[in-house]
Enzyme design. Structure first.
Site, PDB file in Angstrom:
ATOM      1  CG  ASP A 207     -16.636 -13.795  -6.837  1.00 40.88           C
ATOM      2  OD1 ASP A 207     -17.405 -12.875  -7.184  1.00 40.88           O
ATOM      3  OD2 ASP A 207     -15.925 -14.437  -7.630  1.00 40.88           O
ATOM      4  CG  ASP A 242     -11.356 -16.593 -13.900  1.00 39.62           C
ATOM      5  OD1 ASP A 242     -11.160 -17.095 -15.026  1.00 39.62           O
ATOM      6  OD2 ASP A 242     -11.859 -17.230 -12.950  1.00 39.62           O
ATOM      7  CD  GLU A 291      -8.598 -18.139 -12.856  1.00 38.27           C
ATOM      8  OE1 GLU A 291      -8.108 -17.275 -12.089  1.00 38.27           O
ATOM      9  OE2 GLU A 291      -9.527 -18.875 -12.505  1.00 38.27           O
ATOM     10  CG  ASP A 316     -10.266 -22.321 -12.608  1.00 37.31           C
ATOM     11  OD1 ASP A 316     -10.319 -23.466 -12.134  1.00 37.31           O
ATOM     12  OD2 ASP A 316     -11.159 -21.469 -12.376  1.00 37.31           O
ATOM     13  CE  LYS A 341     -11.721 -23.040  -9.109  1.00 31.13           C
ATOM     14  NZ  LYS A 341     -12.548 -23.117 -10.342  1.00 31.13           N
ATOM     15  CG  HIS A 369     -12.490 -18.143  -3.449  1.00 30.52           C
ATOM     16  ND1 HIS A 369     -13.403 -17.139  -3.256  1.00 30.52           N
ATOM     17  CD2 HIS A 369     -12.134 -18.042  -4.772  1.00 30.52           C
ATOM     18  CE1 HIS A 369     -13.585 -16.481  -4.383  1.00 30.52           C
ATOM     19  NE2 HIS A 369     -12.833 -16.995  -5.311  1.00 30.52           N
ATOM     20  NE  ARG A 370     -14.117 -24.191  -6.896  1.00 31.32           N
ATOM     21  CZ  ARG A 370     -14.498 -25.236  -7.634  1.00 31.32           C
ATOM     22  NH1 ARG A 370     -14.190 -26.449  -7.233  1.00 31.32           N
ATOM     23  NH2 ARG A 370     -15.141 -25.079  -8.779  1.00 31.32           N
ATOM     24  CB  CYS A 371     -18.537 -19.589  -6.489  1.00 33.52           C
ATOM     25  SG  CYS A 371     -19.913 -20.606  -6.717  1.00 33.52           S
ATOM     26  CE  LYS A 392     -10.411 -16.526  -8.810  1.00 29.84           C
ATOM     27  NZ  LYS A 392     -10.418 -16.837 -10.237  1.00 29.84           N
TER      28      LYS A 392
HETATM   29  P1  PGA Z   1     -15.676 -21.403  -8.869  1.00 29.99           P
HETATM   30  O1  PGA Z   1     -14.602 -20.757  -9.800  1.00 29.99           O
HETATM   31  O2  PGA Z   1     -16.616 -20.336  -8.532  1.00 29.99           O
HETATM   32  O3  PGA Z   1     -16.260 -22.493  -9.697  1.00 29.99           O
HETATM   33  O4  PGA Z   1     -15.001 -21.907  -7.662  1.00 29.99           O
HETATM   34  C1  PGA Z   1     -13.766 -19.786  -9.326  1.00 29.99           C
HETATM   35  C2  PGA Z   1     -12.834 -19.446 -10.464  1.00 29.99           C
HETATM   36  O5  PGA Z   1     -13.209 -19.615 -11.626  1.00 29.99           O
HETATM   37  O6  PGA Z   1     -11.736 -19.032 -10.220  1.00 29.99           O
HETATM   38 ZN    ZN Z   2     -11.441 -19.419 -12.850  1.00 30.08          ZN
END
Ligand code: PGA
Ligand code: ZN
Length: 430
Positions: A207, A242, A291, A316, A341, A369-371, A392
């Site tokens: 990210d 997080d 988080e 989360d 999410k 967002h997501r990764c 975020k």
């Molecule tokens: P993710 O997680 O990469 O699975 O979207 C992001 C997060 O933990 O905040």
């Molecule tokens: Zn998270």
């Protein structure tokens, strides 16, 4: 009216296929795409992937694309794009399963977001305004960004157990200034890391956060603290982490060395040790939000830590954006903020409902967002329209992350004197 819905397979920021949709109306063509990550599949909506090992290692999404082009398109053609809840309900009815696995959340969400954009155009209002209307809100708020500056956990190849250290420019007067503060801190941090770990330390995680080879929370926090002090912004910038503790919970212990090849086994912490560690960290650094401090099923310790009220506690993995889990967490006071999410939910209408649930409980809301991201900036408008107060979207660098932050700049510019930056009201934005 909707005249055609056409999907295609594109790649997300990880180079993994996802679904992009072009939704046609008499006003034009409206495009949206679904983000992705490693799904647990337990309580969240289900992605449909082809599973053909010979194609993108099993990750191609041609079935989801076909579902949009045939079944969904047939159901939606002729509908009014301003009627978001009817459009979303039509897809839910068509899917018939609880977790949207028949059509695929990757198919459904892209259509839902594209329809939302088309609905805004039909009404000739900006997307964030349309989203506010859909939720019955009449305030618009620019969120405080949580910029990822250090990456660890599953997002980076270093030894750091926690997933992210973020900075929140709470003391900015406008979003534009927040972005500048974030960018300047990020670049000062780069210099701090080069001094200490050499250029290699500036490799970045998925990210966009730097991933120097550090292994302790404190090493990472010290780097960030030093970078903030070099900017001179000082207490105007706060820190969030997080922990994503589920990823290193081994039975009842937390293995802070879980990524280290030569583990000594001496860095196992009990949940009570973790509470002690968080208390120390919050006393020593300007941490305002943590988080997933414990495993996603360890509600007891999450609640115990939350009841200390030292900082915001964000759910989360704990909540998975699932309304049933949220209701339970609200009832039991397990945490006090939601990481939202939208691809864990699947439609814009249901995502709005989940935000309402959190706000009614006076929780903080972090639009996330997501990764695996795309160029789609939908969540930026979503965060303004629903006044989530926090967003975020990764580091203040890399295109798929900046797609969101840059869109917030444009929204602030468009709102002009009416623009309100959440700032100090980041936790409970009206
Ligand atoms: P993710 O997680 O990469 O699975 O979207 C992001 C997060 O933990 O905040
Ligand atoms: Zn998270």
């Amino acid at each position: 009216v909707i005249t055609k819905v056409k999907a295609r397979q594109i790649l997300d920021s990880r180079g993994i296929p996802t679904v992009e949709v072009d939704l046609h109306t008499n006003k034009g063509v409206f495009r949206a795409s679904t983000p992705s990550s490693d799904l647990t599949g337990l309580y969240e909506a289900v992605e449909l992937r082809d599973g053909d090992k010979g194609s993108y290692l099993g990750n191609s999404v041609s079935k989801a694309v076909k579902n949009v082009n045939e079944k969904i398109s047939e159901a939606l053609v002729g509908m009014d794009p301003t009627l978001q809840s009817q459009i979303d309900q039509a897809m839910i009815d068509l899917d018939k399963t609880e977790k949207k696995g028949e059509l695929g959340v990757n198919a459904i969400l892209a259509v839902s977001m594209a329809a939302c954009k088309a609905g805004a155009a039909q009404k000739e209002v900006p997307l964030y305004k349309h989203i506010a209307d859909l939720s019955g809100r009449n305030t618009l708020t620019l969120p405080v960004p949580a910029f990822t500056v250090i990456s660890g956990g599953k997002r980076a190849g270093n030894s750091l157990a926690i997933q992210e250290i973020m900075i929140l420019p709470i003391g900015a007067s406008r979003f534009e200034e927040a972005l500048q503060m974030g960018s300047e801190t990020y670049h000062h941090l780069k210099a701090v890391i080069v001094d200490k770990y050499g250029a290699q330390g500036c490799n970045v995680g998925e990210d966009g956060g730097f991933a120097p080879n550090i292994s302790s929370f404190k090493e990472g926090l010290d780097l960030v603290k030093e970078a903030i002090s070099r900017t001179g912004y000082n207490e105007r910038i706060k820190i969030a982490i997080d922990v994503a503790a589920t990823d290193f919970c081994m039975g009842t212990k937390y293995d802070l060395d879980y990524k280290s090849p030569n583990k000594s086994g001496q860095n196992f912490k009990s949940a009570d040790d973790m509470i002690k560690l968080y208390r120390e960290l919050c006393a020593e650094y300007p941490i305002v939000s943590i988080e997933d401090p414990f495993d996603k099923e360890d509600w007891e310790h999450t609640k115990r830590f939350s009841s200390l009220a030292i900082c915001q506690v964000v759910g989360d993995d704990l909540l998975m954006s699932n309304s049933q889990r949220m209701k339970k967490a609200i009832e039991e006071s397990t945490c006090d903020a939601l990481l939202l999410k939208i691809n864990q939910i699947g439609t814009v209408t249901e995502a709005i409902e989940v935000v309402k649930l959190a706000k009614d409980a006076h929780w903080g809301v972090v639009a996330s967002h997501r990764c695996g991201e795309t160029e789609d900036s939908f969540i930026a408008d979503f965060s303004v329209g629903l006044s989530t107060g926090q967003i975020k979207a990764g580091a203040p660098c890399r295109g798929e992350r900046l797609a969101k932050y840059n869109q917030l700049l444009r929204i602030e510019e468009e709102l002009g004197d009416d623009a309100f930056y959440a700032g100090e009201e980041w936790r409970e934005s009206s």
